[in-house]
Write an enzyme that holds these catalytic residues in place. Structure first.
Site, PDB file in Angstrom:
ATOM      1  N   HIS A   2       0.843  -1.203   0.000  1.00  0.00           N
ATOM      2  CA  HIS A   2       0.000   0.000   0.000  1.00  0.00           C
ATOM      3  C   HIS A   2       0.880   1.257   0.000  1.00  0.00           C
ATOM      4  O   HIS A   2       0.659   2.193  -0.783  1.00  0.00           O
ATOM      5  CB  HIS A   2      -0.913  -0.037   1.239  1.00  0.00           C
ATOM      6  CG  HIS A   2      -1.726   1.201   1.480  1.00  0.00           C
ATOM      7  ND1 HIS A   2      -3.090   1.172   1.596  1.00  0.00           N
ATOM      8  CD2 HIS A   2      -1.358   2.512   1.670  1.00  0.00           C
ATOM      9  CE1 HIS A   2      -3.532   2.414   1.813  1.00  0.00           C
ATOM     10  NE2 HIS A   2      -2.499   3.239   1.877  1.00  0.00           N
ATOM     11  N   GLU A   3       1.905   1.260   0.863  1.00  0.00           N
ATOM     12  CA  GLU A   3       2.769   2.448   0.981  1.00  0.00           C
ATOM     13  C   GLU A   3       3.653   2.630  -0.249  1.00  0.00           C
ATOM     14  O   GLU A   3       3.862   3.767  -0.698  1.00  0.00           O
ATOM     15  CB  GLU A   3       3.630   2.367   2.244  1.00  0.00           C
ATOM     16  CG  GLU A   3       2.855   2.297   3.561  1.00  0.00           C
ATOM     17  CD  GLU A   3       1.815   3.385   3.746  1.00  0.00           C
ATOM     18  OE1 GLU A   3       1.975   4.474   3.173  1.00  0.00           O
ATOM     19  OE2 GLU A   3       0.816   3.135   4.442  1.00  0.00           O
TER      20      GLU A   3
ATOM     21  N   HIS B   2       1.945   4.407  -2.908  1.00  0.00           N
ATOM     22  CA  HIS B   2       1.931   5.870  -2.739  1.00  0.00           C
ATOM     23  C   HIS B   2       3.138   6.518  -3.433  1.00  0.00           C
ATOM     24  O   HIS B   2       3.036   7.618  -3.974  1.00  0.00           O
ATOM     25  CB  HIS B   2       2.003   6.248  -1.250  1.00  0.00           C
ATOM     26  CG  HIS B   2       0.671   6.294  -0.563  1.00  0.00           C
ATOM     27  ND1 HIS B   2      -0.330   7.165  -0.931  1.00  0.00           N
ATOM     28  CD2 HIS B   2       0.181   5.604   0.493  1.00  0.00           C
ATOM     29  CE1 HIS B   2      -1.382   6.990  -0.133  1.00  0.00           C
ATOM     30  NE2 HIS B   2      -1.099   6.045   0.741  1.00  0.00           N
TER      31      HIS B   2
END
Ligand code: NI
Length: 173
Positions: free
Chosen positions: A136-137, A140
């Site tokens: 998820h990170e 980003h």
């Protein structure tokens, strides 16, 4: 302790591709500590630099539960080297999209190479919640949000809602 303002959907900053950190120095370490302060304050379990407006490839994660001792992880220039064949489903949220949660399917494991706060090359075989969180990170850092992994209908709905909220938010400075 410095708590930085979070960048929220639909701010186009979140769609930028972050640049590699060239040198791990005291300024980078101090910024990482600010990121941790901001994440703990929110509270959240993961935060990428772009979420506080810095397009740098670094992220922090702490999966410790409330009654456990803090376990901060800093990943600089993280790179996914390989991902497992199995997938897992997890209800994700994001500090840039407050109070919205949706199930996302991702590889259940990932081998990640990164640089630590001493500037040393490290690797981690992430599984479970760490695998979900780190993917998820890292998304980003590439301008990708977890809502990009859900149905278009749901995504359009949440973007519309946050666009409306942003118009209601007072502009400070
Ligand atoms: Ni997020």
């Amino acid at each position: 302790m410095t708590i930085k303002p979070l960048v929220l959907l639909p701010d186009p900053i979140l769609r930028q591709t972050s640049k590699p950190v060239e040198r791990v120095d005291d300024a980078v370490r101090a910024f990482a500590d600010d990121m941790l302060d901001t994440m703990y304050d929110a509270p959240g379990i993961g935060l990428a630099a772009i979420q506080v407006g810095e397009p740098l490839r670094m992220l922090v994660i702490d999966l410790a539960k409330e009654d456990e001792e803090k376990a901060p992880h800093l990943f600089i220039n993280p790179e996914i080297m390989s991902q497992g064949d199995e997938v897992s489903l997890y209800e994700e949220g994001c500090l840039s999209i407050p109070d919205f949660y949706a199930e996302v399917e991702r590889p259940a494991s990932a081998l990640v190479h990164y640089i630590d706060r001493d500037g040393k090359q490290q690797e981690m075989e992430a599984t479970g919640l760490m695998a979900t969180c780190i993917q998820h990170e890292i998304d980003h850092l590439n301008g990708v949000l977890f809502i990009d992994h859900i149905s278009r209908l749901k995504r359009d709905m949440v973007v519309r809602k946050f666009t409306k909220l942003a118009k209601q938010r007072p502009v400070i400075a």
